[in-house]
Write an enzyme that holds these catalytic residues in place. Structure first.
Site, short mmCIF file in Angstrom:
data_model
loop_
_atom_site.label_atom_id
_atom_site.label_comp_id
_atom_site.label_asym_id
_atom_site.label_seq_id
_atom_site.Cartn_x
_atom_site.Cartn_y
_atom_site.Cartn_z
CG ASN A 1 43.67 36.88 -34.11
OD1 ASN A 1 44.05 36.39 -35.18
ND2 ASN A 1 43.97 38.12 -33.75
CD1 TRP A 2 44.46 30.07 -33.52
CD2 TRP A 2 44.56 28.86 -35.39
NE1 TRP A 2 43.85 28.87 -33.28
CE2 TRP A 2 43.90 28.10 -34.41
CE3 TRP A 2 44.74 28.30 -36.66
CZ2 TRP A 2 43.42 26.81 -34.66
CZ3 TRP A 2 44.26 27.02 -36.91
CH2 TRP A 2 43.60 26.29 -35.92
CE LYS A 3 47.17 38.04 -32.07
NZ LYS A 3 47.77 38.98 -31.12
N GLY B 1 49.35 40.07 -26.24
CA GLY B 1 50.58 39.29 -26.33
C GLY B 1 51.60 39.63 -25.26
N GLY C 1 44.36 35.27 -28.57
CA GLY C 1 45.51 35.01 -29.44
C GLY C 1 46.32 33.84 -28.92
N GLY C 2 47.38 34.14 -28.19
CA GLY C 2 48.33 33.12 -27.73
C GLY C 2 47.69 31.89 -27.10
CG HIS D 1 44.19 42.47 -34.49
ND1 HIS D 1 45.47 42.80 -34.11
CD2 HIS D 1 43.72 41.60 -33.56
CE1 HIS D 1 45.77 42.14 -33.00
NE2 HIS D 1 44.73 41.41 -32.64
CB SER E 1 47.25 38.71 -21.91
OG SER E 1 48.36 39.19 -22.65
CD GLU F 1 41.90 42.06 -29.66
OE1 GLU F 1 41.89 40.90 -29.23
OE2 GLU F 1 42.53 42.40 -30.67
CD GLU G 1 48.87 41.47 -33.49
OE1 GLU G 1 48.44 40.60 -34.28
OE2 GLU G 1 49.01 41.26 -32.26
#
Ligand code: PGA
Length: 248
Positions: A9-11, A170, A230-231, A95, A209, A164, A97
């Site tokens: 998930n590159w956001k 993150g 993500g990251g 998600h 994470s 999640e 976010e």
């Protein structure tokens, strides 16, 4: 046997150029990987280009969000038809976010899931508790509510669930394998109440994470079938190592 599922998930990261460089490096790193679903979810602006680059590879394309109408006066929104047109076979819905910054409710999320499924898009449905909810021992209640509301009148076909915990997203604070397993097992039990044995086949991903360092121990958990990353998915070598996790 549930086929492992590893999604990036590159956001709100990566321009077109950066998407191309990532894929040029990443595709050869994972081309020999078999029996794992590998998904990337770039921002909308990179979807079409990514779709062309991953054609005839073992990588599939996901969007990060969707709107539930097919077309019309919804400024800024992207429809299921448009996502399919851009080459997506998956979409991330719900998600945290999106829930936090865009005020998405369980009702809206449910509408999005239904719209995606009606158009044949597979869904990565995200749920998870905040730190405050965990500390006040409400984790399982939150998961139960999000599953019940989000999946109301939805068949499980084409749905992957991502657990999640918001406090792990993150932050560099990963859930321990025990915490992840407890939540995943509970999610599967809740799904079984509504869907019976079908729940045994549903893939449940961990997100928050996840890194090359902790992926192996997370994937060792009985009910952890994959990861939403993500990251650590923004660099090709790091994401490739996650795709190539090792179960003991
Ligand atoms: P993270 O994000 O891996 O950067 O914690 C995961 C996610 O939000 O899907």
């Amino acid at each position: 046997m549930r086929k492992p599922f590893i999604a990036a998930n590159w956001k709100m990261n990566k321009t077109l150029g950066e998407t191309r460089s990532f894929l040029t490096e990443f595709i050869p790193l994972v081309q020999d990987v078999k029996d794992i679903d590998i998904i990337i979810a770039p921002p909308f602006t990179s979807l079409q280009s990514a779709s062309e680059l991953i054609r005839n590879t073992n990588i599939k394309l996901s969007a990060q969000d969707i709107f539930y109408e097919d077309k019309g006066a919804y400024t800024g929104a992207i429809s299921p038809v448009m996502l399919k047109d851009a080459g997506c076979t998956y979409v991330i819905i719900g998600h945290s976010e999106r829930r936090q910054y865009f005020k998405e409710t369980d009702e809206v999320i449910n509408k999005k899931i239904k719209a995606a499924r009606q158009h044949g898009l597979n869904v990565i449905f995200c749920i998870g508790e905040s730190l405050e909810e965990r500390e006040s021992k409400k984790t399982l209640d939150i998961l139960k509510m999000e599953i019940t509301e989000g999946l109301r009148d939805v068949h499980l076909d084409g749905v992957v669930v991502a657990y999640e915990p918001i406090w792990a997203i993150g932050t560099g604070k990963t859930a321990t394998p025990e915490q992840a397993q407890e939540a995943h097992k509970y999610i599967r039990e809740q799904l079984a109440l509504n869907y019976g044995d079908r729940a045994k086949e549903v893939r449940i991903l961990y997100g928050g994470s996840a890194t090359p360092e902790n992926i192996d121990s997370l994937m060792n958990c009985e009910d952890v079938d994959g990861a939403l990353v993500g990251g650590a998915s923004l660099k090709a070598d790091s994401f490739a190592r996650i795709v190539k996790f090792k179960r003991q």
